[in-house]
Design an enzyme around this catalytic site. Structure first.
Site: not given
Ligand code: 8OZ
Length: 364
Positions: A27, A100, A176, A179, A181, A228, A236, A318
């Site tokens: 990102t 992604q 995605h 992480n 989401y 992924r 998060n 990364g």
């Molecule tokens: C860093 C900052 C904002 C989003 C992820 C898409 O962790 C992100 C992300 C990473 O998968």
């Protein structure tokens, strides 16, 4: 036959990758008006096109799917045009690139949502994490639980995004599912307390993920659909009471679908690679026998070992790719790497984006 190395080619679906080095999704928050990729994005990705495979930064499938300022989308014609410039530039250099596809779920803020509404999630549980809007870090907004009747609309957003990805010239997509989401929120029981067909049992919590996979596979084919996952990452604010059982089931289901690849974040995303002694990534790999990409804190030595031992088919890097456009060449020569500048990770222009020197630049 001798053991493979990072610099051997690999057949990934219809693509012959020249090496086993993948650029991880990163990102960068540089999208322009209408969440169209930055005009600098074609150059940024093309600079890195000698990676075996590039995975783009996470790109929202809808306005509802956005959680941070200035991230690109893949749901409007203008966004498709912007991405077409990226895929053309990468393909002109002989590279391969997938996009992604992202829905953040509860990791968002009312300032980014349609009509300033609440972000959506499996359950109305606020994420213990911050997001970045209006040039500052803020707590995420309290989400509302999705109505059952809204799920088909989100699947349709994924379908349209996958179709747009192909229109934009991508070689495929990475869903995605990691992480913390939306997909990960459905998978893990710390964030999913639903009592309908999408919550409770492992089968129910995996339902949304598998419907997304099946929707995209029906649209663009399994040989263009990767995924992924971050089974043990607390990113998060997600957690699960039994990640081994959950992800064993997920891996078995993915095996039946012959996906292009599964890409796993080992340990805590961007943090320690440590995994609890009762969790085994090998158990997942035994269940999903297709192409396996690993990521999180790899250096040359660790990556060569993973490839040589057959623990992975491809290794994603990364932060090293942020600072080293010629990372493949540097790894090949075991040359020193540029250090990434954290102050320019998120937002801004060319500085810290397209201006990192290659070995040849440094020698000149
Ligand atoms: C860093 C900052 C904002 C989003 C992820 C898409 O962790 C992100 C992300 C990473 O998968």
């Amino acid at each position: 036959m001798s053991a493979p190395t990072l610099f051997d080619s690999f057949q990934l679906g219809g693509m012959t990758l020249p090496n086993r080095i993948v650029m991880a999704p990163l990102t960068r928050n540089r999208a322009g008006a209408g969440f169209v990729p930055s005009p600098l994005a074609p150059e940024y990705y093309a600079q890195r096109a000698d990676a075996g495979l590039l995975i783009t930064e996470a790109s929202q499938i809808s306005q509802q799917g956005q959680g941070y300022q200035d991230t690109p989308g893949i749901y409007t014609d203008a966004q498709v045009e912007g991405w077409k410039a990226v895929t053309d530039a990468v393909h002109a250099r002989g590279g391969h690139i997938v996009i992604q596809l992202w829905h953040v779920g509860r990791v968002s803020h009312t300032a980014l949502q349609p009509n300033g509404g609440a972000p959506v999630a499996p359950s109305a549980i606020t994420a213990a994490t911050k997001t970045f809007v209006n040039n500052g870090f803020v707590e995420t907004s309290e989400p509302r639980a999705l109505e059952l009747a809204e799920i088909p609309g989100i699947l349709e957003d994924y379908r349209r995004a996958a179709a747009n990805a192909i229109k934009a010239g991508f070689d495929g997509v990475e869903i995605h599912g990691a992480n913390g989401y939306l997909i990960d929120q459905f998978l893990k029981d710390g964030s999913n307390q639903r009592t309908d067909d999408y919550g409770g049992s492992i089968e129910n919590r995996a339902r949304f993920l598998l419907e997304v996979v099946d929707t995209i596979v029906a649209e663009i084919g399994a040989n263009r659909t990767g995924l992924r996952l971050s089974p043990v990452s607390p990113a998060n604010g997600v957690s699960d009471s039994n990640p081994q059982a959950l992800f064993n089931y997920v891996a078995e289901q993915l095996e039946k679908r012959h996906l292009l690849f599964v890409h796993v974040v080992e340990g805590a995303t961007g943090g320690p690679r440590d995994v609890a002694p009762d969790f085994s990534f090998d158990a997942l790999r035994q269940r999903f026998t297709g192409p396996w990409i690993v990521n999180n804190g790899y250096d040359l030595e660790l990556a060569q070992r993973a490839i040589g031992d057959g623990k992975a088919d491809l290794v994603a890097f990364g932060k090293p790719f942020i600072a080293n456009p010629d990372l493949v060449e540097r790894l090949r020569r075991n040359a020193p790497l540029n250090e990434p500048d954290r102050d320019t990770f998120y937002g801004g222009g060319a500085k810290g984006y397209t201006d990192y020197p290659t070995l040849a630049d440094a020698a000149a």
